[in-house]
Motif scaffolding. Structure first.
Motif, PDB file in Angstrom:
ATOM      1  N   THR A   1       0.834  -1.206   0.000  1.00 23.77           N
ATOM      2  CA  THR A   1       0.000   0.000   0.000  1.00 23.77           C
ATOM      3  C   THR A   1       0.864   1.250   0.000  1.00 23.77           C
ATOM      4  O   THR A   1       0.655   2.180  -0.787  1.00 23.77           O
TER       5      THR A   1
ATOM      6  N   ILE B   1       1.091   4.164  -2.928  1.00 28.51           N
ATOM      7  CA  ILE B   1       0.852   5.591  -2.662  1.00 28.51           C
ATOM      8  C   ILE B   1       2.062   6.406  -3.115  1.00 28.51           C
ATOM      9  O   ILE B   1       1.919   7.440  -3.787  1.00 28.51           O
TER      10      ILE B   1
ATOM     11  N   PHE C   1      -5.912   1.877  -1.666  1.00 27.15           N
ATOM     12  CA  PHE C   1      -7.036   1.826  -0.732  1.00 27.15           C
ATOM     13  C   PHE C   1      -7.642   0.421  -0.672  1.00 27.15           C
ATOM     14  O   PHE C   1      -8.063  -0.035   0.398  1.00 27.15           O
ATOM     15  N   GLN C   2      -7.666  -0.281  -1.800  1.00 27.09           N
ATOM     16  CA  GLN C   2      -8.125  -1.668  -1.771  1.00 27.09           C
ATOM     17  C   GLN C   2      -7.218  -2.527  -0.902  1.00 27.09           C
ATOM     18  O   GLN C   2      -7.687  -3.347  -0.103  1.00 27.09           O
TER      19      GLN C   2
ATOM     20  N   MET D   1      -5.198  -1.626   1.581  1.00 27.26           N
ATOM     21  CA  MET D   1      -5.195  -1.322   3.016  1.00 27.26           C
ATOM     22  C   MET D   1      -6.431  -1.873   3.717  1.00 27.26           C
ATOM     23  O   MET D   1      -6.403  -2.111   4.932  1.00 27.26           O
ATOM     24  N   THR D   2      -7.510  -2.122   2.978  1.00 27.53           N
ATOM     25  CA  THR D   2      -8.696  -2.691   3.611  1.00 27.53           C
ATOM     26  C   THR D   2      -8.514  -4.159   3.956  1.00 27.53           C
ATOM     27  O   THR D   2      -9.270  -4.704   4.773  1.00 27.53           O
TER      28      THR D   2
ATOM     29  N   LEU E   1      -6.507   1.981   8.472  1.00 29.72           N
ATOM     30  CA  LEU E   1      -7.164   2.680   7.358  1.00 29.72           C
ATOM     31  C   LEU E   1      -7.151   4.185   7.583  1.00 29.72           C
ATOM     32  O   LEU E   1      -6.896   4.965   6.652  1.00 29.72           O
TER      33      LEU E   1
ATOM     34  N   SER F   1      -5.152   6.653   5.049  1.00 31.94           N
ATOM     35  CA  SER F   1      -5.999   7.550   4.257  1.00 31.94           C
ATOM     36  C   SER F   1      -5.715   9.006   4.631  1.00 31.94           C
ATOM     37  O   SER F   1      -5.694   9.889   3.760  1.00 31.94           O
TER      38      SER F   1
ATOM     39  N   ALA G   1      -2.569   9.996   2.815  1.00 31.23           N
ATOM     40  CA  ALA G   1      -2.798  10.292   1.400  1.00 31.23           C
ATOM     41  C   ALA G   1      -3.349  11.704   1.220  1.00 31.23           C
ATOM     42  O   ALA G   1      -2.935  12.443   0.313  1.00 31.23           O
TER      43      ALA G   1
END
Length: 332
Positions: free
Chosen positions: A81, A85, A129-130, A132-133, A141, A145, A148
């Motif tokens: 992740t 980013i 984001f996919q 990190m879920t 999260l 987020s 970011a």
């Protein structure tokens, strides 16, 4: 044979220590950067991700999780992740800066076009984001987020502050905390959160990453005027792009009327002529702002190491401290 015999560079020693996990991260990156319907996505992504970057940020996530005793699978997902980013921001930065080279290779926007770089960067943010879920950890999260959003905010702030001679050192620090340090601190913090560590340790990891990221960016800005071919920096790129970084901010604060007129012409108005870069370096040297900036970077590296006092002792902690020293080693 010990890791010390393999290499003297701390980030390479850490990479060797984390080799199995990094292999898993790389495999996951290759899997998640694929696209069934848009082959340009893996083409552009592979061009940048496989260009030989140090993978420092994902290594920090892996290292912080392992230093805290984490033995689950999700530090791999979070490391990937962080790399997605970071790669997305690089794709966008090269468009904003109209860059032609990254890591010694032509940039994606040069090889393809700006539209491809922006849209593939957007895709990588979505993939991040996919990923990190997968941990199903709400605090993780929230941290990533928020990072970011902070990165984007820092880049926008830099747009307005970079060519404004009234920009202060505090604003510069805010930019650096946004565009660089936010991802370092998130990368280290989530490792502690994932491991279920105490708030003291989690805060120590955050502070380590925050200070490390600030030192990293200050060094990068300083080497734009102090670098050599060995540092991999092209001297004067920031000057030509009219970026008001810390050495210049310090010089503007000390400028007399003639010097301020020079900075107004070259940075604020962008009217640059032959010999201006040499004159800029002469002014930075005369006011000793290069050495002053070096001292600031060294101070942040020391803060980074001090923050590790909260982290459990062990080989990884030692390597993280060595990385803080390595970031500023070219300035000593």
């Amino acid at each position: 044979m010990g890791l010390d015999k393999v290499t003297d560079k701390p980030h390479e020693r850490l990479a060797a220590f984390l080799a199995p996990e990094l292999a898993d991260v790389n495999a996951l990156i290759r899997e998640r950067m694929s696209s069934e319907h848009a082959p340009r996505i893996p083409e552009v992504t592979a061009h940048l991700i496989e260009a030989g970057g140090k993978r420092l940020r994902p290594m920090l996530t892996l290292a912080s999780a392992k230093a805290c005793g984490y033995d689950g699978p999700y530090h791999i997902h979070l490391a990937a992740t962080v790399e997605f980013i970071h790669t997305a921001t690089l794709l966008h930065d090269d468009v904003v800066d109209e860059s032609g080279q990254r890591r010694g290779r032509p940039t994606a926007n040069l090889l393809w076009d700006n539209k491809s770089s922006v849209l593939v960067g957007d895709y990588l943010f979505a993939r991040a984001f996919q990923l990190m879920t997968d941990s199903e950890n709400m605090r993780v999260l929230r941290i990533l987020s928020n990072a970011a959003a902070t990165i984007a905010e820092g880049e926008v702030l830099q747009l307005t502050a970079a060519q404004d001679l009234s920009t202060t050192e505090d604003v510069y620090l805010q930019v650096v905390r946004g565009k660089t340090a936010a991802l370092f601190s998130a990368a280290t913090q989530v490792g502690g959160v994932l491991a279920g560590e105490s708030e003291e340790v989690i805060q120590g990891l955050f502070d380590y990453g925050d200070a490390l990221g600030i030192a990293f960016q200050i060094v990068d800005d300083l080497l734009d005027y102090w670098g050599t071919e060995q540092t991999g920096k092209n001297i004067g790129d920031d000057f030509r792009e009219r970026k008001l970084t810390l050495p210049l901010i310090k010089a503007v604060a000390k400028a007399d009327a003639d010097e301020r007129a020079f900075w107004q012409r070259t940075i604020a108005k962008g009217d640059q002529r032959d010999g201006d870069l040499d004159h800029a370096i002469t002014l930075l040297t005369a006011h000793d702002t290069l050495n002053e900036t070096r001292d600031v970077a060294l101070e942040w590296a020391d803060r980074s190491k001090a923050a590790l006092n909260a982290v459990p002792d062990g080989e990884i902690k030692t390597m993280l401290a060595d990385i803080a020293d390595y970031v500023v080693a070219r300035l000593r």
